[in-house]
Design an enzyme around this catalytic site. Structure first.
Site, mmCIF file in Angstrom:
data_model
loop_
_atom_site.group_PDB
_atom_site.id
_atom_site.type_symbol
_atom_site.label_atom_id
_atom_site.label_comp_id
_atom_site.label_asym_id
_atom_site.label_seq_id
_atom_site.Cartn_x
_atom_site.Cartn_y
_atom_site.Cartn_z
ATOM 1 N N SER A 50 0.910 -1.225 0.126
ATOM 2 C CA SER A 50 0.119 -0.118 0.043
ATOM 3 C C SER A 50 0.713 1.446 0.161
ATOM 4 O O SER A 50 1.655 1.431 -0.852
ATOM 5 C CB SER A 50 -1.085 -0.058 1.108
ATOM 6 O OG SER A 50 -1.860 1.035 1.061
ATOM 7 N N MET A 51 0.683 2.182 1.007
ATOM 8 C CA MET A 51 1.650 3.318 1.065
ATOM 9 C C MET A 51 3.222 2.692 1.209
ATOM 10 O O MET A 51 3.820 3.486 0.690
ATOM 11 C CB MET A 51 1.324 4.326 2.205
ATOM 12 C CG MET A 51 2.058 5.737 1.989
ATOM 13 S SD MET A 51 1.756 6.635 3.563
ATOM 14 C CE MET A 51 2.518 5.773 4.707
ATOM 15 N N ASP A 82 -9.369 -5.972 -3.767
ATOM 16 C CA ASP A 82 -8.821 -4.643 -2.898
ATOM 17 C C ASP A 82 -9.959 -3.667 -3.056
ATOM 18 O O ASP A 82 -10.441 -3.219 -3.991
ATOM 19 C CB ASP A 82 -7.537 -4.124 -3.528
ATOM 20 C CG ASP A 82 -6.855 -3.024 -2.918
ATOM 21 O OD1 ASP A 82 -7.565 -2.448 -2.005
ATOM 22 O OD2 ASP A 82 -5.688 -2.835 -2.947
ATOM 23 N N HIS A 116 -6.885 -6.050 0.249
ATOM 24 C CA HIS A 116 -5.871 -5.017 0.364
ATOM 25 C C HIS A 116 -4.632 -5.637 1.128
ATOM 26 O O HIS A 116 -3.560 -5.361 0.548
ATOM 27 C CB HIS A 116 -6.536 -3.900 0.914
ATOM 28 C CG HIS A 116 -5.499 -2.827 0.788
ATOM 29 N ND1 HIS A 116 -5.065 -2.273 -0.380
ATOM 30 C CD2 HIS A 116 -4.822 -1.918 1.887
ATOM 31 C CE1 HIS A 116 -3.966 -1.003 0.123
ATOM 32 N NE2 HIS A 116 -3.943 -0.963 1.171
#
Length: 263
Positions: free
Chosen positions: A94-95, A204, A234
């Site tokens: 993710s980030m 996701d 996710h």
């Protein structure tokens, strides 16, 4: 609910001369990456899982941090691994994947594994969060299915239920900073030339799955591969396909080693 210490602690497992920098996601913690890190360590790789500023504590602490703080943490992780490793592969969720992509645009790492990295967030409301800034300091996590902070992540492949520490509310200012960073990294993708393994979960609901196509289309990696995961959400690293994820990452690392022998 207070976090369990092991869930939020950074981790380091020494191994061979190829270092793996594991970076967790926005509002998450190293717990998201620990299973992957432990498995990669068992396969002989050196592993460092960092904790980003403001994470693994309270949303109030996170509210004091921005993209620039998380970048500094990621860069510090690379420097730490360089002390014992000749090459470093960034592996981010993710980030964390966005940070890995950013490091690659600066040519600070030798390869990347990007997992569900955002080029476009699935919840359109996140694009307009700036409008509510004068009225609210925190928002409920988009698509959140929990009311607490310690979340059991069930795996169909094992009987274990690894735990993940994550915030159930997000600081508005931190989210605004993330939105800016997504645009910045997206504009710089063309600078990425190192080998890349790009992963995206079909289920996701946080990151729009089109993100991986945008990344693949715009990077200039000398070798890249895109993998879609049909049954994972996710948090790919703790989902039902996590063991296959480990195998694919290990395969990427082995291939990288074979084609990039040490001098």
């Amino acid at each position: 609910m207070k976090p369990k210490k092991r869930l939020v602690e950074p981790f380091y497992f020494p191994g061979n001369s190829l270092g793996c920098l594991l970076i967790h996601g926005f509002s998450g913690s190293p717990s998201e990456m620990r299973y992957l890190g432990e498995q990669l360590s068992g396969l002989g790789w050196t592993v460092l899982g960092i904790r980003l500023a403001g994470h693994g504590s309270t949303p109030e602490q996170m509210a004091k941090t921005r993209w620039e703080d998380w970048v500094r943490d990621a860069e510090a992780g690379v420097k730490e691994l360089r002390k014992s490793c000749s090459r470093v592969i960034g592996i981010g969720l993710s980030m964390g994947g966005l940070l890995v992509l950013h490091l690659a645009t600066l040519d600070l790492i030798d390869g990347i594994v990007s997992m569900n990295s955002p080029m476009l967030l699935a919840d359109r409301r996140t694009r307009y969060v700036r409008l509510i800034r004068p009225f609210r300091k925190f928002v409920a996590k988009p698509n959140s299915r929990t009311n607490g902070q310690i979340v059991p992540e069930e795996s169909k492949s094992t009987q274990q239920k690894p735990e993940r520490f994550v915030y159930d509310k997000i600081p508005v200012d931190s989210l605004i900073s993330l939105n800016k960073a997504i645009g910045k990294v997206r504009r710089e993708l063309k600078r990425i030339k190192c080998p890349a393994l790009l992963m995206q979960s079909r289920k996701d609901f946080t990151v729009d799955p089109i993100s991986v196509q945008l990344i693949s289309k715009n990077i200039n990696a000398r070798k890249s591969e895109v993998l879609f995961w049909e049954h994972s959400g996710h948090i790919l690293t703790l989902g039902p396909e996590r063991d296959e994820v480990v195998r694919k990452v290990d395969g990427f690392l082995q291939e990288f080693n074979n084609f990039n022998p040490e001098i």
